[in-house]
Write an enzyme that holds these catalytic residues in place. Structure first.
Site, PDB file in Angstrom:
ATOM      1  N   THR A 189       1.027  -0.956  -0.008  1.00  0.00           N
ATOM      2  CA  THR A 189       0.178  -0.266   0.020  1.00  0.00           C
ATOM      3  C   THR A 189       0.832   1.171  -0.115  1.00  0.00           C
ATOM      4  OG1 THR A 189      -0.011  -0.005   2.436  1.00  0.00           O
ATOM      5  CG2 THR A 189      -1.583  -1.123   1.179  1.00  0.00           C
ATOM      6  N   GLU A 220      -5.654  -4.160  -1.064  1.00  0.00           N
ATOM      7  CA  GLU A 220      -6.010  -5.201  -0.038  1.00  0.00           C
ATOM      8  C   GLU A 220      -7.219  -5.957  -0.651  1.00  0.00           C
ATOM      9  OE1 GLU A 220      -5.672  -2.175   0.945  1.00  0.00           O
ATOM     10  OE2 GLU A 220      -4.631  -2.131   2.965  1.00  0.00           O
ATOM     11  N   LYS A 268     -15.719  15.872  11.682  1.00  0.00           N
ATOM     12  CA  LYS A 268     -16.801  15.859  12.888  1.00  0.00           C
ATOM     13  C   LYS A 268     -17.127  17.259  13.426  1.00  0.00           C
ATOM     14  CE  LYS A 268     -15.794  11.262  14.064  1.00  0.00           C
ATOM     15  NZ  LYS A 268     -14.460  10.601  13.845  1.00  0.00           N
ATOM     16  N   TRP A 305     -21.296  14.022  11.022  1.00  0.00           N
ATOM     17  CA  TRP A 305     -20.047  13.642  10.060  1.00  0.00           C
ATOM     18  C   TRP A 305     -20.343  14.641   8.742  1.00  0.00           C
ATOM     19  CZ3 TRP A 305     -19.270   7.732   9.841  1.00  0.00           C
ATOM     20  CH2 TRP A 305     -18.712   7.445  11.181  1.00  0.00           C
TER      21      TRP A 305
HETATM   22  P1  ADP Z   1      -3.432   3.558  -1.793  1.00  0.00           P
HETATM   23  O1  ADP Z   1      -2.165   2.642  -2.260  1.00  0.00           O
HETATM   24  O2  ADP Z   1      -3.443   4.883  -2.405  1.00  0.00           O
HETATM   25  O3  ADP Z   1      -4.073   3.320  -0.458  1.00  0.00           O
HETATM   26  P2  ADP Z   1      -5.687   1.976  -3.055  1.00  0.00           P
HETATM   27  O4  ADP Z   1      -6.076   1.588  -4.422  1.00  0.00           O
HETATM   28  O5  ADP Z   1      -5.359   0.653  -2.082  1.00  0.00           O
HETATM   29  O6  ADP Z   1      -4.301   2.793  -2.932  1.00  0.00           O
HETATM   30  O7  ADP Z   1      -6.598   2.797  -2.325  1.00  0.00           O
HETATM   31  C1  ADP Z   1      -7.885   2.522  -1.881  1.00  0.00           C
HETATM   32  C2  ADP Z   1      -8.645   3.524  -1.319  1.00  0.00           C
HETATM   33  O8  ADP Z   1      -8.890   4.508  -2.581  1.00  0.00           O
HETATM   34  C3  ADP Z   1     -10.049   3.187  -1.012  1.00  0.00           C
HETATM   35  O9  ADP Z   1     -10.252   2.462   0.216  1.00  0.00           O
HETATM   36  C4  ADP Z   1     -10.875   4.263  -1.244  1.00  0.00           C
HETATM   37  O10 ADP Z   1     -10.895   5.124  -0.186  1.00  0.00           O
HETATM   38  C5  ADP Z   1     -10.054   4.852  -2.597  1.00  0.00           C
HETATM   39  N1  ADP Z   1     -10.847   4.723  -3.724  1.00  0.00           N
HETATM   40  C6  ADP Z   1     -10.623   3.561  -4.537  1.00  0.00           C
HETATM   41  N2  ADP Z   1     -11.363   3.764  -5.675  1.00  0.00           N
HETATM   42  C7  ADP Z   1     -12.501   4.836  -5.482  1.00  0.00           C
HETATM   43  C8  ADP Z   1     -13.652   5.142  -6.024  1.00  0.00           C
HETATM   44  N3  ADP Z   1     -14.116   4.760  -7.207  1.00  0.00           N
HETATM   45  N4  ADP Z   1     -14.295   6.419  -5.662  1.00  0.00           N
HETATM   46  C9  ADP Z   1     -13.855   6.675  -4.231  1.00  0.00           C
HETATM   47  N5  ADP Z   1     -12.465   6.393  -3.712  1.00  0.00           N
HETATM   48  C10 ADP Z   1     -11.766   5.240  -4.095  1.00  0.00           C
END
Ligand code: ADP
Length: 539
Positions: A185, A331, A439, A444
Site C-alpha cells: 500500500t 487489499e 466531525k 459527520w
Molecule cells: P493506496 O495505495 O493509495 O491506498 P488503494 O488503491 O489501495 O491505493 O486505495 C484504496 C482506497 O482508494 C479506497 O479505500 C478508497 O478510499 C479509494 N478509492 C478507490 N476507488 C475509489 C472510487 N471509485 N471512489 C472513491 N474512492 C475510491
C-alpha cells in the site's frame, strides 16, 4: 464426504496455458525506453516468460522467493508477471513514485533477491544499492548494453540475461494458495504494508472482473491499461487479457501524456481503457482543446478516487463512452464494487436522480460481501442515508499483511477505512476515508461530496476539504483550491455555487488557495500533507 469434481488448482499457470493454447496470436503493443512501438503476441510473451523462469532456476530462486520490479507497463513487465508467478516465485511490483526511503524499506521488508528495473529508475536504485543486502542482481529492462556499463558486477540487461535460456520450461504444479504477486500500500499513514496475493485470489478475481456487468471484457476488446502495473497488478488486466483473449496496448512511461494516449487509442483501436480520474482529466482537456473524438473507445474504467461529475458527463455525453466506475483497494486485488449497467427500472428515473446513482461506487461484484458498521460495532441499514464503516470479505480480500502479524482482521472482515452509505438497491457510495471525515457538532461532514461539487466549477482544477479545529463545533471544513487560472473565487461566490449541491451546514468556513495540491504516489490528493501545511490554521 466431498463432492466428486476434480481438485483442479486455480493458478496463473492455468491462465497462461489457456492464453497460449486459445489466444496465442493476440497482439501486444508497447512503448519502452528502447522501442517507440514494439509489437509481439501473447505467445511470444509466454515463450519469454519461460526464459525468465529458466533464468530464475539458474539463480537458484526458490518457491516463494520475492523478485522485485520497478517498471512501467510494457511487454517485458508482463513477461515477468507470468515468468515469476508461474515458476513459483513472487513478483513484487514496486511503485517507483514512492519516496526512496520507502522503496528501500519495501525491498528490505520483502527481502527481494533480484530487482528488474526500467532505465529511468537506475539512479533511484543506485542511490540505495548499498543498503539492499538481499539483492543479488539488478536487471535493467532494455537491450541497450551501454546503460549498464560502469554500474558494477551485479548489473546486466534483461535481453542479455534471458537470451541464453530456452523458451521451454517445465512449469511446476503449484498449489492455488501459493503466493504469486506482492504489492505494498502507499503508506500515507506509517510504513507501507505488503499484500501478498495467492494464485487462487487472482484467478477468481479475473473471472469475476471480465463478466458483462463488471469490466465486460471479451475477445474483440483491445485494452489500454493506463493504471500502472505497479499498482495492484494494473487492476488485473494482464490476466484478463490472457483469459478473455484480447489485444493489449501498453503506454510505457507515457501513461500521463494525453497526446500519446489519444494517438494509441485511435491507432490501435482501443475499446477499453482503465485508469484514475487524474489521467482522464488530462485526456479530456487534450481532446477538448484539439477537438478530437475517440469513437473506438466504448468503455472507460475509472477507479482509485471518485469520478468527478463534470468528467463523467464529458466522456458520457461528448465522447459517447460507457463509464465503468469501480471501487477497490490494494487489499482487495483490487475490485470490490462496480457501477456499470443500471437496472431496467432505474432507466425510468429522472435524469438527475439517475446521474446521482451513476456517480456512486456501485454494487459488489460476486465474491465480495459488504457490511456497514457504526462506531459501536453495530450493523447499520442499507437505506441510502445512514453512513457507517465499510467492512468487506471475500476470496480476494487480504487476510494478513506480509510480515505484519500485529495487524488483524475483525472476525473475518477487513476494515476498509472507508465511510460509506449503501442504498436499498445495494449501490454503495463512499462518503469519506475514516481518517478524513470531518466531525462537526457530533455529525459527520463528507469531504468527498464538497470536493466533487466544487470540482464541477470551471475555474477549479482540484479541490480538497480538510477538517480544522473549531472552538464551538470541534471541527469545521476548510476548502483548499487549486485553480486552472489566476481568478480566485470569493467566499461568497463559492457559497453561492455550492448552494443546492451540498447541505447548508456543510458549507466550508473558509477557502485557501494553493499552487498545487500535493498528490500521493497513487495519484490521490495527499490530505495528510495538506493537514501538515495547514497545521495550526484558525478560522
Ligand atoms: P493506496 O495505495 O493509495 O491506498 P488503494 O488503491 O489501495 O491505493 O486505495 C484504496 C482506497 O482508494 C479506497 O479505500 C478508497 O478510499 C479509494 N478509492 C478507490 N476507488 C475509489 C472510487 N471509485 N471512489 C472513491 N474512492 C475510491
Amino acid at each position: 464426504m466431498i463432492g466428486s469434481m476434480m481438485n483442479y488448482q486455480l493458478t496463473l499457470t492455468s491462465i497462461m496455458q489457456h492464453g497460449k493454447q486459445i489466444n496465442p496470436n493476440k497482439e501486444v503493443v508497447s512503448i519502452t525506453s528502447d522501442h517507440d512501438e514494439h509489437r509481439c503476441t501473447l505467445s511470444d510473451i509466454f515463450e519469454r516468460s519461460a526464459q525468465v523462469a529458466n533464468l530464475l532456476k539458474s539463480h537458484n530462486i526458490q518457491k516463494g522467493d520475492r523478485i522485485a520490479t520497478l517498471a512501467w507497463n510494457d511487454f517485458r513487465h508482463m513477461e515477468l508477471y507470468y515468468g515469476l508467478g508461474c515458476s513459483g516465485a513472487v513478483c513484487h511490483t514496486i511503485n517507483p513514485r514512492l519516496h526512496p526511503d520507502q522503496v528501500n524499506f519495501i525491498i528490505n521488508d520483502a527481502s527481494d533477491k533480484i530487482v528488474f528495473l526500467d532505465v529511468m529508475f537506475i539512479d533511484l536504485i543506485k542511490a540505495i544499492e548499498a543498503e539492499l543486502p538481499t539483492v543479488e542482481q539488478f536487471i535493467v529492462l532494455t537491450s541497450d548494453v551501454a546503460v549498464v556499463e560502469h554500474l558494477g558486477e551485479k548489473w546486466t540487461t534483461y535481453e542479455d540475461a534471458i537470451s541464453v535460456y530456452s523458451t521451454e520450461f517445465d512449469w511446476p504444479e503449484l498449489n492455488e494458495n501459493d503466493p504469486c504477486q506482492l504489492c505494498y500500500t502507499s503508506g500515507t499513514t506509517g510504513n507501507p504494508k505488503g499484500v501478498q496475493y495467492s494464485h487462487r485470489a487472482l484467478v477468481l478475481h479475473t473471472m469475476a472482473a471480465i463478466v458483462p456487468d463488471a469490466f465486460s471484457i471479451g475477445k474483440n476488446d483491445c485494452i489500454l491499461p493506463v493504471v500502472p502495473m505497479f499498482h495492484v497488478n494494473a487492476w488485473g488486466i494482464p490476466y484478463m487479457a490472457a483469459m478473455a483473449g484480447c489485444k493489449l496496448v501498453f503506454a510505457g512511461s507515457k501513461v500521463a501524456d494525453p497526446e500519446v494516449l489519444a494517438r494509441l487509442i485511435k491507432q490501435e483501436g482501443v475499446t477499453l481503457a482503465a485508469g484514475v480520474p487524474t489521467v482522464w482529466n488530462l485526456l479530456a482537456q487534450y481532446l477538448q482543446d484539439n477537438n478530437i473524438s475517440l469513437p473506438s473507445l466504448k468503455k472507460l474504467v475509472v477507479g482509485g478516487t471518485a469520478m468527478p461529475p463534470h468528467l463523467y458527463r464529458y466522456f458520457q455525453d461528448e465522447q459517447d463512452m460507457a463509464i465503468i466506475h469501480a471501487w477497490g483497494m490494494t487489499e482487495m486485488s483490487p475490485l470490490g464494487t462496480i457501477n456499470h449497467i443500471q437496472a431496467k427500472e432505474m432507466q425510468k428515473w429522472d435524469e438527475d436522480t439517475l446521474f446521482e446513482q451513476k456517480l456512486k461506487q456501485g454494487v459488489p461484484v460476486y465474491g465480495i460481501e459488504l457490511k456497514l458498521v457504526n462506531d459501536d460495532g453495530k450493523e447499520v441499514a442499507w437505506d441510502g442515508k445512514t453512513s457507517g464503516n465499510l467492512f468487506v470479505r471475500g476470496p480476494w480480500v487480504v487476510d494478513k499483511y506480509f510480515n505484519r502479524p500485529d495487524v488483524e482482521n475483525v472476525n473475518g472482515w477487513f476494515d476498509t477505512g472507508d465511510i460509506s452509505i449503501i442504498d436499498e438497491h445495494g449501490y454503495m457510495k463512499i462518503t469519506d476515508r475514516s481518517k478524513d471525515v470531518i466531525k462537526s457538532g457530533g455529525e459527520w461532514i463528507s469531504s468527498v461530496d464538497i470536493e466533487n461539487a466544487m470540482m464541477s466549477h470551471p475555474e477549479v482544477s482540484l479541490a480538497a476539504v480538510i477538517g480544522v479545529e473549531h472552538p464551538k463545533w470541534d471541527e469545521r471544513p476548510l476548502l483548499i483550491i487549486q485553480n486552472h487560472g489566476d481568478a480566485e473565487l470569493t467566499h461568497d461566490e463559492v457559497v453561492t455555487f455550492l448552494i443546492g449541491k451540498i447541505a447548508k451546514w456543510w458549507m466550508p468556513d473558509a477557502i485557501a488557495y494553493v499552487d498545487a495540491i500535493p498528490m500521493t504516489a497513487t495519484g490521490k490528493m495527499h490530505k495528510l500533507k495538506l493537514r501538515d501545511v495547514f497545521d495550526g490554521y484558525t478560522f
